[in-house]
Design an enzyme around this catalytic site. Structure first.
Site, short mmCIF file in Angstrom:
data_model
loop_
_atom_site.label_atom_id
_atom_site.label_comp_id
_atom_site.label_asym_id
_atom_site.label_seq_id
_atom_site.Cartn_x
_atom_site.Cartn_y
_atom_site.Cartn_z
N LEU A 178 0.87 -1.16 0.00
CA LEU A 178 0.00 0.00 0.00
C LEU A 178 0.91 1.22 0.00
O LEU A 178 1.83 1.31 0.83
CB LEU A 178 -0.91 0.00 1.23
CG LEU A 178 -2.03 1.05 1.29
CD1 LEU A 178 -2.98 0.90 0.11
CD2 LEU A 178 -2.80 0.95 2.60
N ASP A 179 0.68 2.14 -0.94
CA ASP A 179 1.57 3.28 -1.10
C ASP A 179 1.73 4.06 0.20
O ASP A 179 0.83 4.12 1.04
CB ASP A 179 1.03 4.23 -2.17
CG ASP A 179 1.04 3.62 -3.56
OD1 ASP A 179 1.86 2.72 -3.80
OD2 ASP A 179 0.22 4.04 -4.39
N THR A 180 2.88 4.70 0.34
CA THR A 180 3.16 5.47 1.55
C THR A 180 2.12 6.56 1.77
O THR A 180 1.73 6.83 2.92
CB THR A 180 4.57 6.10 1.43
OG1 THR A 180 5.53 5.07 1.18
CG2 THR A 180 4.95 6.83 2.71
N SER B 83 -0.97 6.47 0.88
CA SER B 83 -2.31 5.90 0.96
C SER B 83 -2.53 5.32 2.35
O SER B 83 -1.58 5.05 3.09
CB SER B 83 -2.50 4.81 -0.09
OG SER B 83 -2.38 5.34 -1.39
#
Length: 220
Positions: A41-43, A45
């Protein structure tokens, strides 16, 4: 019995346990040794991240052939038009690949936790919330999809992966559930994930429970 960790990853936390010079890591949320993310999961997000110490489970959850549906609540800049929503549903050509058809609908602003730092808005531009369900997991895919159709993402929260939801977890909180590989296969089968293509099938009438909840923890 293998265990699955459900974490509500806060904004700004990077999906790794090793030290990082700019961002806090998963170690700031989860003190458990020997667990690793099943997917990423993107930083920038927020929301649900699954972790496990069982290699077979980690592989089966993250393997592109068995992608479980991922549900996102997305705050976008602009007023979504029917044509933009339909483009997201049909699949978006992002240059290096074209996304698979997605489920997209407009939703009322959800009752989420405040983001830290807050989202920056432009006073002259409206914003809206969408629910987007995809069966892939390419790098920054949802952000790229909304940008491509003219709806830049302001905030991105993953609320579900398959039957597992972030409900009841504040940012940084986590809980554990028991999960066997056979139970996971039942979930994937119920969700209609074809073993060869990874394509979604018909939705189940009643998806099985993934396992018994064990513990719930808040980071100190």
């Amino acid at each position: 019995m293998p265990e699955l960790v459900l974490l509500n990853k806060p904004y700004g936390v990077i999906c790794q346990f090793s030290e990082h010079d700019k961002h806090p890591t998963l170690k700031s949320c989860i003190p458990l040794p020997g667990v690793y993310p099943a997917g990423r999961l993107d930083t920038d997000s927020e929301g649900l991240l699954l972790l496990t110490g069982d290699g077979a489970l980690q592989h089966a959850i993250a393997d592109p052939r068995f992608k479980l549906p991922k549900t996102y609540w997305v705050q976008v800049e602009g007023e979504p038009q029917d044509a933009q929503l339909e483009a997201l549903r049909q699949g978006v050509d992002l240059g290096d690949f074209t996304t698979r058809p997605a489920q997209v609908r407009r939703i009322d602003p959800p009752g989420l936790w405040p983001r830290n730092p807050p989202v920056r808005f432009r006073k002259t531009v409206p914003d809206a919330w969408l629910e987007i369900v995809i069966h892939e997991g390419k790098n920054r895919q949802v952000r790229r999809m909304t940008a491509k159709v003219g709806l830049p993402t302001l905030r991105l929260v993953r609320v579900a992966i398959g039957p597992w939801r972030v409900d009841g977890l504040a940012p940084g909180q986590w809980r554990q559930e028991t999960l066997t590989l056979e139970q996971l296969k039942q979930v994937q089968h119920a969700k209609g994930i074809h073993k060869r293509t990874g394509q979604p099938g018909l939705p189940p009438k009643a998806p099985p429970r993934p396992g018994r909840a064990l513990r719930h923890r808040t980071p100190r």
